[in-house]
Design an enzyme around this catalytic site. Sequence first.
Site, PDB file in Angstrom:
ATOM      1  N   LEU A   1      16.004  19.394  17.016  1.00  0.00           N
ATOM      2  CA  LEU A   1      14.649  19.812  16.617  1.00  0.00           C
ATOM      3  C   LEU A   1      13.642  18.717  16.959  1.00  0.00           C
ATOM      4  O   LEU A   1      13.918  17.531  16.757  1.00  0.00           O
ATOM      5  CB  LEU A   1      14.601  20.093  15.116  1.00  0.00           C
ATOM      6  CG  LEU A   1      15.356  21.320  14.611  1.00  0.00           C
ATOM      7  CD1 LEU A   1      15.264  21.402  13.094  1.00  0.00           C
ATOM      8  CD2 LEU A   1      14.792  22.593  15.228  1.00  0.00           C
TER       9      LEU A   1
ATOM     10  N   VAL B   1      29.697  13.891  19.910  1.00  0.00           N
ATOM     11  CA  VAL B   1      28.362  13.930  20.526  1.00  0.00           C
ATOM     12  C   VAL B   1      28.395  13.299  21.916  1.00  0.00           C
ATOM     13  O   VAL B   1      27.849  13.849  22.882  1.00  0.00           O
ATOM     14  CB  VAL B   1      27.330  13.217  19.628  1.00  0.00           C
ATOM     15  CG1 VAL B   1      25.978  13.108  20.348  1.00  0.00           C
ATOM     16  CG2 VAL B   1      27.156  13.954  18.318  1.00  0.00           C
TER      17      VAL B   1
ATOM     18  N   LYS C   1      17.650  10.137   6.678  1.00  0.00           N
ATOM     19  CA  LYS C   1      16.712  10.954   7.453  1.00  0.00           C
ATOM     20  C   LYS C   1      15.343  10.989   6.793  1.00  0.00           C
ATOM     21  O   LYS C   1      14.306  10.910   7.465  1.00  0.00           O
ATOM     22  CB  LYS C   1      17.274  12.373   7.601  1.00  0.00           C
ATOM     23  CG  LYS C   1      18.528  12.458   8.454  1.00  0.00           C
ATOM     24  CD  LYS C   1      19.071  13.871   8.505  1.00  0.00           C
ATOM     25  CE  LYS C   1      20.334  13.965   9.365  1.00  0.00           C
ATOM     26  NZ  LYS C   1      20.892  15.327   9.393  1.00  0.00           N
TER      27      LYS C   1
ATOM     28  N   GLU D   1      31.247  15.583   8.144  1.00  0.00           N
ATOM     29  CA  GLU D   1      31.872  14.376   8.669  1.00  0.00           C
ATOM     30  C   GLU D   1      33.373  14.473   8.411  1.00  0.00           C
ATOM     31  O   GLU D   1      33.825  15.275   7.574  1.00  0.00           O
ATOM     32  CB  GLU D   1      31.282  13.143   7.974  1.00  0.00           C
ATOM     33  CG  GLU D   1      29.808  12.908   8.247  1.00  0.00           C
ATOM     34  CD  GLU D   1      29.527  12.543   9.686  1.00  0.00           C
ATOM     35  OE1 GLU D   1      30.419  11.977  10.360  1.00  0.00           O
ATOM     36  OE2 GLU D   1      28.413  12.844  10.164  1.00  0.00           O
TER      37      GLU D   1
ATOM     38  N   VAL E   1      16.837  12.696  12.975  1.00  0.00           N
ATOM     39  CA  VAL E   1      16.454  13.505  11.813  1.00  0.00           C
ATOM     40  C   VAL E   1      16.925  14.945  11.933  1.00  0.00           C
ATOM     41  O   VAL E   1      17.602  15.466  11.049  1.00  0.00           O
ATOM     42  CB  VAL E   1      14.934  13.462  11.589  1.00  0.00           C
ATOM     43  CG1 VAL E   1      14.525  14.419  10.467  1.00  0.00           C
ATOM     44  CG2 VAL E   1      14.490  12.044  11.265  1.00  0.00           C
TER      45      VAL E   1
END
Length: 815
Positions: free
Chosen positions: A609, A472, A678, A663, A605
């Site tokens: 989005l 990321v 989440k 992962e 979450v």
Amino acid sequence: MLVQKFGGTSVADTEGFQACAAVVQRFAPDHKLVVVLSAVKGVTDLLLAAIEAASRDEPFDQPVDRIIGLENAIVEGLSAEGMDMQQAASDLERRSQRLRSRLEGVRLLGSCPDTARAEILASGERFSSRLMALYLRNLGLKARWSDTDILPPANDSVLDTLLDQEAAAPLLREALEGTRVLVLPGFYSRNQGGGYQLLGRNGSDYTAAAVAAALGADACQIWKDVDGFFTADPRMVRNAQCLDEVSFEEAMELSYFGAKVISSKAIAPLAVAGITCEVRNTFKPDSPGTRVQSAARLAAKVRGLSLLDHVASITLQGSGMRGRVGIARRVMDALAQQSISILLIVQSSSEYSITLCVRTQDAKRALAALESEFHFERLHGLIEDISAQTERAVISLVGDGLKHNKGIAARFLTAISSAGANVEIIAQGSTECAIAVVVEREDAPSAMRTCHTAFFSHGHHVDVIQLGCGNVGSALLEQIRQQADNLAGNQVQVQVRAIANSRQLLVADDSVDLANWRDALEQGGKPWALDDVIGVREQLGLLNPTVVDCTTNEELAGQYVRLLSEGFNVVTANKKANTASMTYYRDMRNTAARNFRKFLYETNVGAGLPVIDTLHALMRSGDQLKTFEGVLSGSLSKIFGMLEDGMAFSQAVAEAMSLGFTEPDPRDDLSGMDVARKLLIIAREVGLELELGDIEVQPVIPEGFAAEIAIADLVGELKQLDEGFARQIQTAGSEGSVLRYVGRIEDGACRVSIEAVPRNKPLAAIRDGENALVLLTRYYQPLPLVLRGYGAGAEVTAAGVFADLLRTAWRPLDN
């Protein structure tokens, strides 16, 4: 008629003399010129050192030898150019002898009378100006040197006099007859008796200004080694910008409070006479520099920042000061008797205290003078304390537009606070052209840089300290790099100031080169702790720094409160903080609000989005959540989609691993804890006060299954579960349903589990890495609000972090 003054840095060496002469040659064909010179760079300080040494009966040969060496190097350099410098060599020999003779007299006397001090210090300008006149004649210019007996002093002050411009005017005109270039020494005047009187430190600027005013010159040019006035000292603020113009009042404020461009004393005669001053670079003669004139043509709210270093503040306080007439006058008289200049003075509205600033070198004498003046009041407790604070600095914000625009002082103070500096004194004159604040000296550079960003950053500004360079983090840095031009077109500037992985922290002098950040981090990074991250703000003077957490580190997540309290915004993809204790969850938000910082976590979450924003909008509008259900894991969405297609469970997990959906250890996904975290965040965002332990979790695989198995052998172990999953898929299909891993909130309770979802329900279509959230609320019923999209993958998550990052941007001042 032009008056040109060349500073000490311009005549520091042979190349400098040549550059100055080239400037004179450039203007001589079209103008009569008066050229004023400072001493060679460093000579005045060496003369002072020699005087101090002689006064203490110490050897003074070393500073004298250095002076002669500096000046002789220039003479030899010009001789090597083919110039006839025999006269200069003779002058230098006589200068050396006379200087040593005067200093020997000082040594024998044990002190240096002001008249002798003036003659010794004037010798630097006298030599450099005679040398320049000789050099110009060698170049074929009709140049004449004159001593400053044609600039009579206006009073008897030996060390800081003024010039009698009215008396000087006819003498100057007479000296100009028959020549194109008149060369004068700056810094001193000679009285009728031939004695030397100095014009104060940096007095050569004043010489040029007074000559220009006396002659009614077209302009006065100050030639230096800088391009002109800057928005701040470019040695301290890397992106300081050269100003095209400033008004006399702005120049006065900038110069008085530390901008070492032109002496503040020199501005007054030019302003009174209405003569434009041009500050230009000797070594860049084509650069227009800065015009100083009666009124700037282009209005600006803020023109620049200046820093006056080495300042002490002195405070007198006591109840006996209230209502007593003449206290301030006595303060000023006491210091005037000691020849101490007051830089600024303020009085509390209650008349309980007076605070003033002087230069640090004058602080002890000032304190002693005030203790003596107010001895009676101190003895009887009318003045309780006279105290001094040294190691202070004055930061001034200058601009004619300050008087017409609201909110500038607030922005100024906010910027200084953002740098972690404490404002001890605030002062503003009645003209409202400048606001000055006093801060601790060690805080001043950082405060200057943050203030400059606040007032001179063009466009919205984001300073980034990124922690974490995995999938990321790397994707985010690449997106920032790719979008730089597009953002600039929209007046947004994102600067990555520092990058860290788990081992090293790289801090850039300006901003990290995102095309080569990996190599730079590997070669220039250093081991780090959180204190090093916090120190980046002060080190670089960041106004609105944002820490971006692209790690999954729980310890780092536990430091968000500290980061927020230290003035950092926090943008995070790390879910650990928002799923820690409810107490910590509240602390983060309260700290952010208290410090006017932003804490943003949209990607916690649904990756890219807009889940958190949507929930906040619903709650702010007064809506209430009735039920929630969602597929919140992109990896499990991918796995259960492949199960629906008939793939064996173990094979589906292996495929998701190979495609990068899971992962590194897929058991982290299969445990259901990622979905539980989440769901907990969603529950807390809608007002439920729950802990992670309150979430009912049914893992995808039995708890503890294959816990001791290496990742390489995991898929083989998962084959034991293939038959069971096949039966569940078959059963669900026979009932018109599909299996999905669902997070659910109902009646204040939270649960994550495998569910058989009817095909006509929104979640049934969610597969192949998609996420979906179905919210049934007071407003959204009977048809729910559905958010759907890809919720996994480095690119999507990085894009969500990027969007949060842009929301932290500092809004620029429309200047």
